[in-house]
Design an enzyme around this catalytic site. Structure first.
Site, mmCIF file in Angstrom:
data_model
loop_
_atom_site.group_PDB
_atom_site.id
_atom_site.type_symbol
_atom_site.label_atom_id
_atom_site.label_comp_id
_atom_site.label_asym_id
_atom_site.label_seq_id
_atom_site.Cartn_x
_atom_site.Cartn_y
_atom_site.Cartn_z
ATOM 1 N N ARG A 191 0.861 -1.187 0.000
ATOM 2 C CA ARG A 191 0.000 0.000 0.000
ATOM 3 C C ARG A 191 0.895 1.234 0.000
ATOM 4 O O ARG A 191 1.574 1.513 0.974
ATOM 5 C CB ARG A 191 -0.940 0.005 1.211
ATOM 6 C CG ARG A 191 -1.640 1.333 1.396
ATOM 7 C CD ARG A 191 -2.938 1.262 2.166
ATOM 8 N NE ARG A 191 -2.889 0.472 3.375
ATOM 9 C CZ ARG A 191 -2.304 0.863 4.515
ATOM 10 N NH1 ARG A 191 -1.690 2.014 4.595
ATOM 11 N NH2 ARG A 191 -2.344 0.086 5.571
ATOM 12 N N HIS B 173 -3.784 4.395 4.779
ATOM 13 C CA HIS B 173 -5.019 3.581 4.757
ATOM 14 C C HIS B 173 -6.234 4.478 4.552
ATOM 15 O O HIS B 173 -7.102 4.209 3.725
ATOM 16 C CB HIS B 173 -5.133 2.798 6.063
ATOM 17 C CG HIS B 173 -6.462 2.141 6.249
ATOM 18 N ND1 HIS B 173 -6.778 0.936 5.669
ATOM 19 C CD2 HIS B 173 -7.560 2.541 6.922
ATOM 20 C CE1 HIS B 173 -8.017 0.621 5.997
ATOM 21 N NE2 HIS B 173 -8.520 1.571 6.751
ATOM 22 N N TYR C 21 4.745 3.832 11.108
ATOM 23 C CA TYR C 21 4.923 2.376 11.217
ATOM 24 C C TYR C 21 5.702 1.734 10.059
ATOM 25 O O TYR C 21 5.838 0.528 10.006
ATOM 26 C CB TYR C 21 3.568 1.668 11.427
ATOM 27 C CG TYR C 21 2.509 1.948 10.370
ATOM 28 C CD1 TYR C 21 2.479 1.231 9.183
ATOM 29 C CD2 TYR C 21 1.539 2.930 10.581
ATOM 30 C CE1 TYR C 21 1.512 1.475 8.233
ATOM 31 C CE2 TYR C 21 0.563 3.179 9.632
ATOM 32 C CZ TYR C 21 0.552 2.437 8.455
ATOM 33 O OH TYR C 21 -0.412 2.683 7.508
HETATM 34 C C1 TPP Z 1 -15.208 -6.456 11.155
HETATM 35 C C2 TPP Z 1 -14.384 -5.196 11.111
HETATM 36 N N1 TPP Z 1 -13.477 -4.964 12.079
HETATM 37 C C3 TPP Z 1 -12.727 -3.849 12.062
HETATM 38 C C4 TPP Z 1 -12.870 -2.921 11.061
HETATM 39 C C5 TPP Z 1 -12.042 -1.639 11.072
HETATM 40 N N2 TPP Z 1 -11.031 -1.713 9.978
HETATM 41 C C6 TPP Z 1 -11.258 -1.043 8.835
HETATM 42 S S1 TPP Z 1 -10.046 -1.336 7.721
HETATM 43 C C7 TPP Z 1 -9.177 -2.327 8.780
HETATM 44 C C8 TPP Z 1 -7.903 -2.977 8.344
HETATM 45 C C9 TPP Z 1 -8.060 -3.663 7.032
HETATM 46 O O1 TPP Z 1 -6.864 -4.194 6.601
HETATM 47 P P1 TPP Z 1 -6.551 -4.410 5.055
HETATM 48 O O2 TPP Z 1 -7.707 -5.083 4.411
HETATM 49 O O3 TPP Z 1 -5.257 -5.116 4.983
HETATM 50 O O4 TPP Z 1 -6.559 -2.933 4.448
HETATM 51 P P2 TPP Z 1 -5.402 -1.818 4.268
HETATM 52 O O5 TPP Z 1 -4.922 -1.401 5.622
HETATM 53 O O6 TPP Z 1 -4.332 -2.406 3.481
HETATM 54 O O7 TPP Z 1 -6.063 -0.667 3.565
HETATM 55 C C10 TPP Z 1 -9.851 -2.417 10.006
HETATM 56 C C11 TPP Z 1 -9.378 -3.213 11.150
HETATM 57 C C12 TPP Z 1 -13.852 -3.186 10.067
HETATM 58 N N3 TPP Z 1 -14.061 -2.363 9.039
HETATM 59 N N4 TPP Z 1 -14.578 -4.333 10.109
#
Ligand code: TPP
Length: 255
Positions: A150, A154, A163
Site C-alpha cells: 500500500r 489507509h 509504522y
Molecule cells: C469487522 C471489522 N473490524 C474492524 C474494522 C475496522 N477496519 C477497517 S479497515 C481495517 C484494516 C483492514 O486491513 P486491510 O484489508 O489489509 O486494508 P489496508 O490497511 O491495506 O487498507 C480495520 C481493522 C472493520 N471495518 N470491520
C-alpha cells in the site's frame, strides 16, 4: 459517487452489472460470495463464478475462515483474491498471521492456493483465469494471494510514517504495477504517450460526468435503505421503516 457519498442509490447496481457494493465490514462479503456461488451452482448456471476481493486484514476475521471452509465443503465456484499489501492499517503481516504466507491457508481448507506477484498485472490475470477455469470445470474454490504494497495511507486519518520506513516505500515505488505494465506494453509497441493522453482525457471526462450527475439535484427517498435489505419485503424491516419515518417526521417537526 453515490456510494462513497453514502447515498443508497450507490448500493444498487443494474441487474446487468453483477458487481456488488464495497463491504465496509471486513470479510463479510466472503460468506456472501460463497452463497452466491453455491446458489448459482444449484441453479445449474455452468459459467457463473463468484470473485471475492479482500485485504490481508480480512484474513483474521471469522468470516474468512467460515467462508473458505464452506466453499470447500460445498465445492462452490468461488475465487478468493487476497490483496496482501502487507499492512492492515498499521498492523504488519507478521502480526496478522503466524502462517508463512496467506496462500498456504488454502491447504488446510482443501483447496488450491497460489501466491502471485500482485504488482504484475499479467501474473494476477493468469492466476485468476486459472482459478475461474477450475471453478467452471467443477473443481471448486481457490485462494489467490497477490503480494503488493500500500503506497499511500489507509485513510486520511492514518499516518504511515509512524509504522514503516521511507526506504521500504521507495523500494516498492520501483515496482509500481501501472508503470511496469506500461513499460511492458510500450516495449511491445502496443502503447505510447498519445494513447496514454487519450486514455487519461477519457477517464477525466467520465469522472467529470459522474460528478455532474451526482451533484444534479434529485428527489432523495429517505427510507430507501429499507427497500434493499432483503430481496422481498419482510415484516420486521417494514416495522423498522415505519418507526424510522415516524421519528424522522418528529425530528423535522422540531426543527
Ligand atoms: C469487522 C471489522 N473490524 C474492524 C474494522 C475496522 N477496519 C477497517 S479497515 C481495517 C484494516 C483492514 O486491513 P486491510 O484489508 O489489509 O486494508 P489496508 O490497511 O491495506 O487498507 C480495520 C481493522 C472493520 N471495518 N470491520
Amino acid at each position: 459517487m453515490f456510494h462513497i457519498n453514502g447515498h443508497e442509490e450507490g448500493n444498487i447496481n443494474p441487474a446487468s452489472d453483477r458487481t456488488l457494493p464495497v463491504s465496509i465490514i471486513l470479510a463479510s462479503q466472503l460468506p456472501h460470495a460463497v452463497g452466491l456461488a453455491y446458489g448459482s451452482k444449484l441453479k445449474g448456471e455452468k459459467d457463473t463464478v463468484a470473485l471475492a476481493v479482500f485485504g490481508d486484514g480480512s484474513t483474521s476475521e471469522g468470516d474468512f475462515h467460515e467462508a473458505l471452509n464452506f466453499a470447500s465443503v460445498l465445492n462452490a465456484p468461488v475465487v478468493f483474491l487476497c490483496q496482501n499489501n502487507q499492512f492492515a492499517i498499521s498492523t504488519p503481516l507478521e502480526m496478522q498471521t503466524g502462517s508463512g504466507t496467506i496462500a498456504q491457508k488454502a491447504i488446510a481448507y482443501g483447496m488450491q492456493g497460489i501466491q502471485v506477484d500482485g504488482n504484475d498485472a499479467l501474473a494476477v490475470y493468469q492466476a485468476v483465469k486459472d482459478a475461474v477455469d477450475r471453478a467452471r470445470a467443477g473443481e471448486g474454490p481457490s485462494l489467490i494471494e497477490a503480494v503488493t504494497f500500500r503506497m499511500a495511507m489507509h485513510t486520511t486519518a492514518d499516518d504511515p510514517t509512524r509504522y514503516r520506513s521511507d526506504d521500504l516505500v521507495k523500494k516498492w515505488e520501483k515496482k509500481d504495477p501501472l508503470m511496469r505494465f506500461r513499460i511492458y506494453l510500450e516495449r511491445k509497441g502496443l502503447w505510447d504517450d498519445k494513447k496514454q493522453e487519450k486514455l487519461e482525457a477519457g477517464i477525466k471526462e467520465d469522472i467529470d460526468n459522474a460528478v455532474t450527475e451526482f451533484e444534479t439535484a434529485r428527489q432523495i427517498k429517505n427510507d430507501a435503505p429499507f427497500d434493499y435489505v432483503f430481496g422481498t419485503r419482510v415484516d420486521l424491516i417494514e416495522a423498522q421503516r415505519k418507526r424510522f419515518l415516524m421519528d424522522l417526521e418528529k425530528e423535522v417537526g422540531h426543527e
